[in-house]
Write a protein that holds these residues in place. Structure first.
Motif, mmCIF file in Angstrom:
data_model
loop_
_atom_site.group_PDB
_atom_site.id
_atom_site.type_symbol
_atom_site.label_atom_id
_atom_site.label_comp_id
_atom_site.label_asym_id
_atom_site.label_seq_id
_atom_site.Cartn_x
_atom_site.Cartn_y
_atom_site.Cartn_z
ATOM 1 N N VAL A 4 -70.086 -21.655 -18.290
ATOM 2 C CA VAL A 4 -69.628 -20.539 -17.457
ATOM 3 C C VAL A 4 -68.871 -21.067 -16.244
ATOM 4 N N ALA A 5 -69.382 -22.140 -15.633
ATOM 5 C CA ALA A 5 -68.707 -22.721 -14.469
ATOM 6 C C ALA A 5 -67.301 -23.204 -14.834
ATOM 7 N N ARG A 6 -67.167 -23.826 -16.006
ATOM 8 C CA ARG A 6 -65.838 -24.272 -16.445
ATOM 9 C C ARG A 6 -64.899 -23.083 -16.657
ATOM 10 N N GLU A 7 -65.440 -22.013 -17.235
ATOM 11 C CA GLU A 7 -64.602 -20.840 -17.485
ATOM 12 C C GLU A 7 -64.177 -20.186 -16.174
ATOM 13 N N MET A 8 -65.081 -20.182 -15.188
ATOM 14 C CA MET A 8 -64.717 -19.653 -13.871
ATOM 15 C C MET A 8 -63.579 -20.462 -13.257
ATOM 16 N N TYR A 9 -63.638 -21.776 -13.413
ATOM 17 C CA TYR A 9 -62.585 -22.625 -12.879
ATOM 18 C C TYR A 9 -61.248 -22.287 -13.546
ATOM 19 N N CYS A 10 -61.266 -22.083 -14.852
ATOM 20 C CA CYS A 10 -60.037 -21.758 -15.571
ATOM 21 C C CYS A 10 -59.488 -20.395 -15.159
ATOM 22 N N MET A 11 -60.372 -19.458 -14.812
ATOM 23 C CA MET A 11 -59.912 -18.155 -14.346
ATOM 24 C C MET A 11 -59.170 -18.273 -13.014
ATOM 25 N N ARG A 12 -59.594 -19.204 -12.172
ATOM 26 C CA ARG A 12 -58.987 -19.370 -10.852
ATOM 27 C C ARG A 12 -57.729 -20.219 -10.906
ATOM 28 N N PHE A 13 -57.774 -21.292 -11.683
ATOM 29 C CA PHE A 13 -56.680 -22.260 -11.713
ATOM 30 C C PHE A 13 -56.243 -22.456 -13.165
ATOM 31 N N HIS A 14 -55.157 -21.811 -13.521
ATOM 32 C CA HIS A 14 -54.717 -21.797 -14.915
ATOM 33 C C HIS A 14 -54.029 -23.112 -15.279
ATOM 34 N N GLY A 15 -54.067 -23.397 -16.568
ATOM 35 C CA GLY A 15 -53.297 -24.512 -17.072
ATOM 36 C C GLY A 15 -53.937 -25.868 -16.937
ATOM 37 N N GLU A 16 -55.245 -25.923 -16.715
ATOM 38 C CA GLU A 16 -55.926 -27.210 -16.614
ATOM 39 C C GLU A 16 -56.972 -27.333 -17.721
ATOM 40 N N ASP A 17 -57.114 -28.516 -18.234
ATOM 41 C CA ASP A 17 -58.111 -28.792 -19.262
ATOM 42 C C ASP A 17 -59.387 -29.262 -18.578
ATOM 43 N N VAL A 18 -60.446 -28.448 -18.675
ATOM 44 C CA VAL A 18 -61.707 -28.797 -18.010
ATOM 45 C C VAL A 18 -62.796 -29.152 -19.019
ATOM 46 N N ASP A 19 -62.454 -29.202 -20.292
ATOM 47 C CA ASP A 19 -63.447 -29.570 -21.303
ATOM 48 C C ASP A 19 -63.978 -30.969 -21.008
ATOM 49 N N GLY A 20 -65.284 -31.085 -20.979
ATOM 50 C CA GLY A 20 -65.915 -32.379 -20.746
ATOM 51 C C GLY A 20 -66.135 -32.714 -19.287
ATOM 52 N N LEU A 21 -65.625 -31.894 -18.362
ATOM 53 C CA LEU A 21 -65.830 -32.173 -16.948
ATOM 54 C C LEU A 21 -67.251 -31.819 -16.518
ATOM 55 N N THR A 22 -67.826 -32.635 -15.665
ATOM 56 C CA THR A 22 -69.151 -32.365 -15.107
ATOM 57 C C THR A 22 -69.022 -31.410 -13.915
ATOM 58 N N MET A 23 -70.156 -30.941 -13.413
ATOM 59 C CA MET A 23 -70.134 -30.073 -12.243
ATOM 60 C C MET A 23 -69.556 -30.815 -11.042
ATOM 61 N N GLN A 24 -69.883 -32.096 -10.899
ATOM 62 C CA GLN A 24 -69.343 -32.876 -9.781
ATOM 63 C C GLN A 24 -67.822 -32.941 -9.856
ATOM 64 N N GLN A 25 -67.287 -33.152 -11.056
ATOM 65 C CA GLN A 25 -65.833 -33.209 -11.216
ATOM 66 C C GLN A 25 -65.188 -31.849 -10.970
ATOM 67 N N LEU A 26 -65.863 -30.769 -11.426
ATOM 68 C CA LEU A 26 -65.347 -29.429 -11.173
ATOM 69 C C LEU A 26 -65.306 -29.136 -9.675
#
Length: 311
Positions: free
Chosen positions: A118-140
């Motif tokens: 869910v946190a990754r999906e929230m990030y994608c909703m805010r900032f489009h066009g980035e690949d966040v698959d595999g990112l940890t919470m610290q990296q997000l």
């Protein structure tokens, strides 16, 4: 006192069809039949309570028991606000009689992997066009911090308003510089609107995915999705124009921007998407079931004394 019977939840306007908020100060708030009234020495204004997501009660307001009953019956959130930001005391009943969204929210918060998703999906909703698959919470968090910092800097360059850092002082609103005062007022208005949407849908304001440990964690999660398009540019614009009524002008512009960008509708859709619940599902079905370990749920209102192993 004679009162109209409460309107059934199914007959009330859906939260995505409502207006954002009404801010009131220095007046007496009461009720006349199905309307909310605000009275001061200039006269009385009547407002259809069920058309609002939230009512913000500012300094100098006196609200009657009947007015709060009306807000509760309409599923309209009552939020007490002041110079120091939102002070939340009460909300109306949920417009959803089903706990489907709440159960999904609790299940995803309770699972570290689902919560991270869910946190990754929230990030994608805010900032489009980035690949966040595999990112940890610290990296997000690192990416989010860098992107938000750039949003502030870009608005500073656009308007010419100096910017150093976010300096929110809940104990002394006036001690902040004008841009931080405007940001606090703008964010408080957005938080109130989002809070109203969340409780109207039957979700928990406290079960956040990125934010945690606070009674409004999920409010902050959802509100963050829209700040870059709403509250941040508005705050810089108001300060750049040198508006005398900083907080009042900011609130009114937030209200208008929320309408123009259809933030209420977007937040409803985004919450459904984050919790993986189809918007077409009927969440107003008023059915009480009993939990069962093997079958998840069985019908309520039945006597199960004859079931094997009941005695």
């Amino acid at each position: 006192m004679a009162r109209m019977p409460p309107v059934p939840v199914t007959a009330l306007p859906r939260v995505e069809d409502r207006m954002s908020f009404l801010y009131l100060e220095h007046c007496v708030v009461h009720r006349e039949d199905g309307a909310l009234t605000a009275r001061n020495d200039q006269g009385t204004v009547r407002v259809p309570a069920a058309s609002l997501v939230a009512v913000f009660l500012g300094p100098g307001t006196s609200v009657s028991h009947q007015a709060i009953c009306l807000l509760g019956e309409c599923g309209t959130t009552a939020v007490w606000v002041g110079e120091r930001g939102v002070r939340y005391y009460a909300h109306g009943r949920s417009l959803a009689t089903s706990t489907r969204l709440l159960v999904e929210q609790a299940a995803r918060v309770s699972s570290p992997q689902k919560r991270l998703g869910v946190a990754r999906e929230m990030y994608c909703m805010r900032f489009h066009g980035e690949d966040v698959d595999g990112l940890t919470m610290q990296q997000l968090r690192g990416r989010e911090g860098a992107r938000v910092r750039e949003v502030y800097r870009e608005n500073s360059r656009r308007t010419g308003v100096p910017w150093t850092r976010r300096d929110y002082r809940p104990d002394s609103f006036e001690d902040s510089d004008p841009i931080n005062q405007a940001l606090s007022a703008a964010h408080a208005a957005l938080y109130g609107i989002v809070h109203g949407v969340i409780v109207a849908l039957g979700c928990s304001p406290g079960l956040g995915f990125v934010h945690t440990g606070h009674e409004r964690s999920f409010v902050y999660d959802v509100a963050d999705l829209y700040k870059a398009d709403t509250t941040i540019p508005i705050a810089f614009d108001v300060v750049a124009e040198g508006m005398a009524d900083l907080a009042g002008t900011t609130r009114r512009r937030v209200r208008d921007r929320v309408f123009d960008l259809r933030v209420i509708e977007r937040s409803v859709k985004d919450i459904h998407q984050l919790l993986k619940v189809d918007e077409s599902d009927d969440l107003s079905v008023n059915v009480v079931s009993l939990w069962d370990y093997q079958r998840r749920a069985v019908a309520g209102g039945a006597n199960y004394a004859e079931e094997a192993g009941a005695w």
